[in-house]
Design a protein around this motif. Sequence first.
Motif, PDB file in Angstrom:
ATOM      1  N   ALA A 306     -13.504 -27.042 -24.295  1.00 27.02           N
ATOM      2  CA  ALA A 306     -14.532 -26.205 -24.928  1.00 27.02           C
ATOM      3  C   ALA A 306     -13.922 -25.158 -25.850  1.00 27.02           C
ATOM      4  N   VAL A 310     -16.148 -26.261 -29.261  1.00 26.22           N
ATOM      5  CA  VAL A 310     -17.262 -25.376 -29.625  1.00 26.22           C
ATOM      6  C   VAL A 310     -17.006 -24.679 -30.965  1.00 26.22           C
ATOM      7  N   LEU A 314     -19.257 -25.159 -34.518  1.00 26.27           N
ATOM      8  CA  LEU A 314     -19.925 -24.000 -35.112  1.00 26.27           C
ATOM      9  C   LEU A 314     -19.399 -23.699 -36.512  1.00 26.27           C
ATOM     10  N   GLY A 419     -22.817 -27.506 -31.302  1.00 25.75           N
ATOM     11  CA  GLY A 419     -21.894 -26.514 -30.755  1.00 25.75           C
ATOM     12  C   GLY A 419     -22.488 -25.739 -29.595  1.00 25.75           C
ATOM     13  N   LEU A 420     -23.769 -25.390 -29.697  1.00 25.78           N
ATOM     14  CA  LEU A 420     -24.425 -24.666 -28.609  1.00 25.78           C
ATOM     15  C   LEU A 420     -24.537 -25.540 -27.368  1.00 25.78           C
ATOM     16  N   TRP A 421     -24.812 -26.838 -27.549  1.00 25.47           N
ATOM     17  CA  TRP A 421     -24.886 -27.748 -26.401  1.00 25.47           C
ATOM     18  C   TRP A 421     -23.513 -27.896 -25.734  1.00 25.47           C
ATOM     19  N   THR A 423     -21.168 -25.763 -25.548  1.00 20.88           N
ATOM     20  CA  THR A 423     -20.877 -24.548 -24.797  1.00 20.88           C
ATOM     21  C   THR A 423     -21.342 -24.671 -23.352  1.00 20.88           C
ATOM     22  N   ARG A 424     -22.444 -25.346 -23.160  1.00 19.97           N
ATOM     23  CA  ARG A 424     -23.017 -25.495 -21.825  1.00 19.97           C
ATOM     24  C   ARG A 424     -22.398 -26.644 -21.040  1.00 19.97           C
TER      25      ARG A 424
END
Length: 438
Positions: A306, A310, A314, A419-421, A423-424
């Motif tokens: 990550a 990530v 982004l 990118g937000l996905w 992160t999780r």
Amino acid sequence: MTTPAARSSSGDPRPSGQVLRGLVPSVYAPTLLEFVGLAALMPVIPLLARELGFSVPQAAALTTIFGVTAFLGPIPAGRLIAGIGARRALLSTGTLLVVSNLAAYLVIGPALGGAAVTTHHRLALVGLLLVMALSMQVWQLGRQTYLGAALPPSMRARGMTLFGGVIRVGQVIGPLLGAAVMALGSMAGVFLLFAVSAAAGTVMITVFLPPGESGPEPVVPRERRRRPSPAKIRLDRAVLGRMAAVGVGIAPVMMARVNRPVIVPLLGDALGLDPVWISIVFGASAVLEILLVLPAGTLMDRYGRAAVAVPCALLMGLGFLLLGLLGTVLAEGGTVAALVALLVPTLLIGLGNGLGSGIVMTLGIDVSPVHGRTRYLAWWNTMLGSGRLAAPLIVTGITLFAPVAVAGAATGAVCLAGGLWLTRILPRLTPSGGTRGR
């Protein structure tokens, strides 16, 4: 006889630098040669298409050939490698690359030199792209499978990132050589450049491929084949679940990589820049990517996937959004403004892309079991191939109704969502880095 791959996967006692140097003649050097030619040709394809009479949406749609083969090709490519052996498969596809580029030079070259353009010239370009796409599927799967076995887990990300870094070096040398060839002759010269580099890479793969990889896998008689056990079915479902969860986030990065050699040249053409300047912009971006190759691999091995995936998604997303914005705002500003509108966002995209060198292949190995890895990697590549297929379709659909700058902004928005996905999802499904990741 124990192959280098077997020794490394079981815990190679040699220093990491020595392990990587041992992979130079069979993996890294051929990769460089292949991508020098490929990177010289890819930015020119939309411009070649325009010269041959394709419209802007049609030129963008040509890259769906790579998307279709990326989606449908990995599983047949794996079967080809298993059926005839890696050496024969790579030699055959490498030879096809050489022959098809020489044929394209002889057929398409006269049309670019002033001869009348006919349907045959356009079909020749489509045929070349199809051969390139199919050949690269065989080549990519063979190299990815071998590296997955040859690299110890503790240095997997560094080895895969170096692999991606070699590709970046090719992407620097290729456009610059392509620009020189076009400046001295015509756009058709890039076909000869690709033919020469593909021939050299094919010879190296043929000569230095480890003996343990060269032969076909033994054929299991039909009567001895059994239906998968319940445990095997459960394993396959679990692997597919992990692949889908990670793939949803990383597919936008693949889409951005596919769209960059389409959107950037078309936007540069719309802004009035000539092909030489567009190739130089690609080369400058690739130089920036190379600077991040080694730090990216170290970050992944030390802090987890990550930490790289990530920021990669982004930054690429922000770069494409900026490309769409500046491509619209500075559209009438002259040559200098056009160059700024193309160069600055492309450098930001290159920053993110360089940080993600090797990330897609590393994640594929992370989520694939050791046994039967070639088959699982074929699944992974097929899954990500859906992103490669969708990417040019998005550009084509948008350019039917809006300027190409809007397609750049749409690509950026998808990347930001990916990118937000990531992160999780990544910290739960991939190595966390450090000693725990090993």
